[in-house]
Enzyme design. Sequence first.
Site, PDB file in Angstrom:
ATOM      1  N   LYS A  86       0.826  -1.219   0.000  1.00 35.27           N
ATOM      2  CA  LYS A  86       0.000   0.000   0.000  1.00 35.27           C
ATOM      3  C   LYS A  86       0.854   1.261   0.000  1.00 35.27           C
ATOM      4  CE  LYS A  86       1.002   0.931   4.366  1.00 35.27           C
ATOM      5  NZ  LYS A  86       1.599   2.166   4.899  1.00 35.27           N
ATOM      6  N   THR A  91      -3.136   5.915   4.621  1.00 40.01           N
ATOM      7  CA  THR A  91      -1.926   6.488   4.030  1.00 40.01           C
ATOM      8  C   THR A  91      -2.195   7.209   2.713  1.00 40.01           C
ATOM      9  OG1 THR A  91      -1.410   4.326   3.071  1.00 40.01           O
ATOM     10  CG2 THR A  91      -0.309   4.890   5.107  1.00 40.01           C
TER      11      THR A  91
END
Length: 333
Positions: A189, A246
């Site tokens: 990710k 994030t």
Amino acid sequence: MKLTVIGAGCWGLTLAWLLTDNFEKVTVWGREQDLSEDLIKNKHCSKPLEVQLADKVEVTSDLVSAIDGADIILNVVATSGTRNVCENLKKAGIKSEQILVNASKGIELPSLMRMSEVIKDVLPEQKLAILSGPTLAKEVLAGKPTAACVACEDIEIAEFVQKACNVPNRFRLYTNNDVIGVELGGSLKNVIAIASGFAHEMGLGDNCAGALLTRGMAEIVRVSITLGANPSTLYGLSGMGDLIATCSSPMSRNYTVGSMLAKGKKVDDILKELGSVAEGVKTSKAICELAKKLDIEVPVSSAIYEAVYTDITPKELLCKLMNRKLKEEERYV
């Protein structure tokens, strides 16, 4: 019980700060050159984040004394330094019954090993768990609540770490036995977070952000299940949860890298300005090498690799992604 944190970076210090009241003794180990006088004497750090540790926390560069008597050892060093740290832990006399918990998110280059594979390669008998989830350090330090997961094939080890490191109202932990899925979700990710910061800086809008997260998630799932992950894990805390956090926050170092790349800055200058590691930079190379090895398409990750390592312009990158050959959307359930 005693907790030892290996790594005096912002996440390592944040975890030491967060978990202090859970343990009778807490020790933070860092390389001598990484420990400031302020941190050693005053238990205080101001960069890249401000952290004030409790008086009872010991800060040391002596690895032997740091791990002596520790029930849980948290590894929070950069991915590139994990193998070396494990070799030093072996020399320092780490015991197989001590639980080593890895909290670093990345893939080793050039081996393409996950962190648990690296650790087991050096310390094959070590009790090992993985800690991963949406854990932006600045929010944790502000006392804002989050949740993460502790992954281990031996669920009893995961439950021990869960109970020892759970912090009521602030840090809720879940157990998981899918180590592969938890590690890859937390690692891959970071690359998509760079893409998100890149797109936001270009002013591409919320529709693009939604499409980017979705297509990025498809790449994470595609690679992870090929390597043995349970697809449902990728839609949990260490996959989708971490991805959303994030990819949505300028507090994410990887998001910030993407934003600065879109401004035309070079990656070496960006990392120097950040003053800390952004794992997605090296992971963009790792996932592209993995994808090539597995014969899997990862167009978003490949675009970020080009943004990081070549002179391609943001406009060229966007055109390349948007004008690929049309295809069917995958389904994994």
